[in-house]
Scaffold this motif. Structure first.
Motif, PDB file in Angstrom:
ATOM      1  N   LEU A   7     -12.577  38.860  17.664  1.00 36.24           N
ATOM      2  CA  LEU A   7     -11.488  40.991  18.453  1.00 36.24           C
ATOM      3  C   LEU A   7     -11.390  41.297  17.143  1.00 36.24           C
ATOM      4  O   LEU A   7     -10.345  41.428  16.924  1.00 36.24           O
ATOM      5  N   CYS A  16     -15.645  43.123  20.078  1.00 32.42           N
ATOM      6  CA  CYS A  16     -16.530  41.269  19.583  1.00 32.42           C
ATOM      7  C   CYS A  16     -17.875  42.167  18.917  1.00 32.42           C
ATOM      8  O   CYS A  16     -18.479  41.895  20.081  1.00 32.42           O
ATOM      9  N   TYR A  22     -17.571  45.781  24.034  1.00 36.78           N
ATOM     10  CA  TYR A  22     -16.217  46.675  23.527  1.00 36.78           C
ATOM     11  C   TYR A  22     -15.186  46.172  24.944  1.00 36.78           C
ATOM     12  O   TYR A  22     -15.593  45.255  26.370  1.00 36.78           O
ATOM     13  N   LEU A  23     -14.307  45.579  24.767  1.00 36.11           N
ATOM     14  CA  LEU A  23     -13.115  44.529  26.238  1.00 36.11           C
ATOM     15  C   LEU A  23     -12.414  46.730  26.904  1.00 36.11           C
ATOM     16  O   LEU A  23     -11.477  46.498  26.019  1.00 36.11           O
ATOM     17  N   ASP A  24     -12.742  46.723  27.531  1.00 34.05           N
ATOM     18  CA  ASP A  24     -11.771  48.193  28.173  1.00 34.05           C
ATOM     19  C   ASP A  24     -11.958  49.008  27.313  1.00 34.05           C
ATOM     20  O   ASP A  24     -10.821  49.253  26.943  1.00 34.05           O
ATOM     21  N   VAL A  33     -17.175  45.585  28.568  1.00 35.17           N
ATOM     22  CA  VAL A  33     -17.111  44.523  29.942  1.00 35.17           C
ATOM     23  C   VAL A  33     -15.843  45.218  29.838  1.00 35.17           C
ATOM     24  O   VAL A  33     -14.145  45.114  29.124  1.00 35.17           O
ATOM     25  N   SER A  35     -11.769  44.919  32.513  1.00 35.59           N
ATOM     26  CA  SER A  35     -11.017  43.442  33.196  1.00 35.59           C
ATOM     27  C   SER A  35     -10.763  44.165  35.005  1.00 35.59           C
ATOM     28  O   SER A  35     -10.590  43.270  35.618  1.00 35.59           O
ATOM     29  N   HIS A  41      -7.995  51.004  31.598  1.00 37.16           N
ATOM     30  CA  HIS A  41      -9.104  49.650  31.186  1.00 37.16           C
ATOM     31  C   HIS A  41     -10.586  50.471  31.221  1.00 37.16           C
ATOM     32  O   HIS A  41     -11.573  49.493  30.883  1.00 37.16           O
ATOM     33  N   ILE A  87     -20.152  34.178  28.842  1.00 33.55           N
ATOM     34  CA  ILE A  87     -18.066  35.314  29.608  1.00 33.55           C
ATOM     35  C   ILE A  87     -18.330  35.036  30.431  1.00 33.55           C
ATOM     36  O   ILE A  87     -19.416  34.955  31.361  1.00 33.55           O
ATOM     37  N   VAL A 101     -11.219  37.385  30.868  1.00 33.54           N
ATOM     38  CA  VAL A 101     -12.333  37.673  30.503  1.00 33.54           C
ATOM     39  C   VAL A 101     -12.599  36.546  29.604  1.00 33.54           C
ATOM     40  O   VAL A 101     -11.552  36.229  28.398  1.00 33.54           O
ATOM     41  N   TYR A 112      -8.965  36.502  27.117  1.00 37.98           N
ATOM     42  CA  TYR A 112      -8.744  37.576  27.507  1.00 37.98           C
ATOM     43  C   TYR A 112      -7.982  38.351  28.894  1.00 37.98           C
ATOM     44  O   TYR A 112      -8.648  38.282  29.377  1.00 37.98           O
ATOM     45  N   GLY A 114      -6.900  40.864  30.684  1.00 44.94           N
ATOM     46  CA  GLY A 114      -6.513  41.883  30.940  1.00 44.94           C
ATOM     47  C   GLY A 114      -5.040  41.825  31.480  1.00 44.94           C
ATOM     48  O   GLY A 114      -4.157  41.742  30.457  1.00 44.94           O
TER      49      GLY A 114
END
Length: 312
Positions: A7, A16, A22-24, A33, A35, A41, A87, A101, A112, A114
């Motif tokens: 990440l 990623c 992407y996370l948030d 993705v 959270s 977020h 995931i 996550v 992760y 969040g």
């Protein structure tokens, strides 16, 4: 082997590259993705969104068609894949639908968090624990000097106030928790709610979270001194700075958001220092990566036992 670059932050947020998501993300992206549904977020305009059903419902309420072009829901503990990364959403205890996550790539688990909390809360799913090689934790209150008080004792402060109360709180998550806690621990109070909060309350009810008695605010009611608690979003709270006939409280874990030393209401939806240490104990990571705050205290605390990397 743990990948140090699994990440990375770029202009759009936490990325990623091993599965191109992407996370948030902080800006609209191709694949997100999410959270949980708080605006810092969950932005609008993403092409593809993966989230829990409750998170999608809150995003649709707020953003309408801009919630995402393609929306994919996954329940807690129901794995799915993006590229070669598996995931799984794990309950985070922050608000309805909030998820940690868990990402599994070539046998290495990256978790992760969040935003998360350990304190009991009847208006969301409780936090769950899983073990992972890497814990990517928020560090909003990652300071040994920060320990959240008992929220029940905090909410009971309102019971001692005989005048009407103007109570500032974030509209999604905190307001609903306060409604339920006031009904449970200060039931003599009559709860009035800002009109922008009511549709959010309806989503809570749809997902099975009962808040207890409350009604829409009216100016006529607040002219009476009848132990009303009027719950309002921050922008309304700030606009009522000269309101008369009320005591003003703001519910937050941040000292800077408290109204004054007399009328404090320290109720946070984030993990404090001891909670983060408990999360590390439960997850048993080989490495800790921190973000959304200050990871320096964790780095110092674990300098002789666990690798701590500060992402932001």
């Amino acid at each position: 082997m743990i990948l140090d670059d699994f990440l990375k932050f770029d202009a759009n947020g936490l990325y990623c590259r091993y599965a191109d998501f992407y996370l948030d993300p902080q800006q609209p992206v191709k694949t997100a993705v999410i959270s949980h549904a708080h605006a810092d977020h969950a932005v609008s305009g993403n092409a593809t969104v993966y989230a829990t059903p409750a998170t999608i419902a809150f995003m649709q309420l707020r953003y309408g068609k801009s919630a995402g072009r393609e929306l994919y829901t996954a329940a807690y503990n129901a794995p799915f894949t993006i590229g070669e990364v598996q995931i799984t959403f794990i309950s985070a205890g922050h608000m309805p639908g909030s998820a940690q996550v868990l990402m599994d790539y070539k046998g290495i688990q990256y978790l992760y968090t969040g935003d998360y909390k350990l304190q009991p809360d009847d208006t969301c799913e409780p936090i769950e624990w899983v073990q992972a090689n890497v814990l990517i934790t928020e560090s909003t209150f990652a300071d040994p000097a920060t320990q959240h008080p008992d929220p029940v004792q905090e909410i009971k402060k309102l019971a001692d106030v005989k005048s009407n109360i103007l109570l500032g709180a974030y509209g999604i998550g905190k307001s609903q928790r306060l409604i339920r806690m006031i009904n449970d621990h200060a039931p003599q109070k009559q709860i009035l709610v800002h009109h922008k909060v009511m549709p959010i309350n309806a989503v809570y009810q749809r997902f099975g979270f009962e808040l207890g008695p409350h009604q829409m605010y009216s100016r006529k009611l607040m002219k009476e001194q009848s132990e009303y608690v009027y719950i309002v979003p921050p922008f309304t709270f700030d606009s009522y700075i000269r309101a008369t006939g009320v005591r003003r409280f703001f519910a937050s874990g941040w000292k800077k958001l408290q109204v004054n030393q007399q009328d404090t209401l320290f109720i946070s939806d984030h993990a404090d220092w001891n909670d983060i240490l408990e999360a590390i104990k439960q997850v048993k990571p080989q490495q800790i990566w921190t973000l959304h705050g200050d990871g320096r205290h964790l780095k110092e605390h674990f300098k002789d036992s666990i690798v701590v990397k500060i992402l932001n």
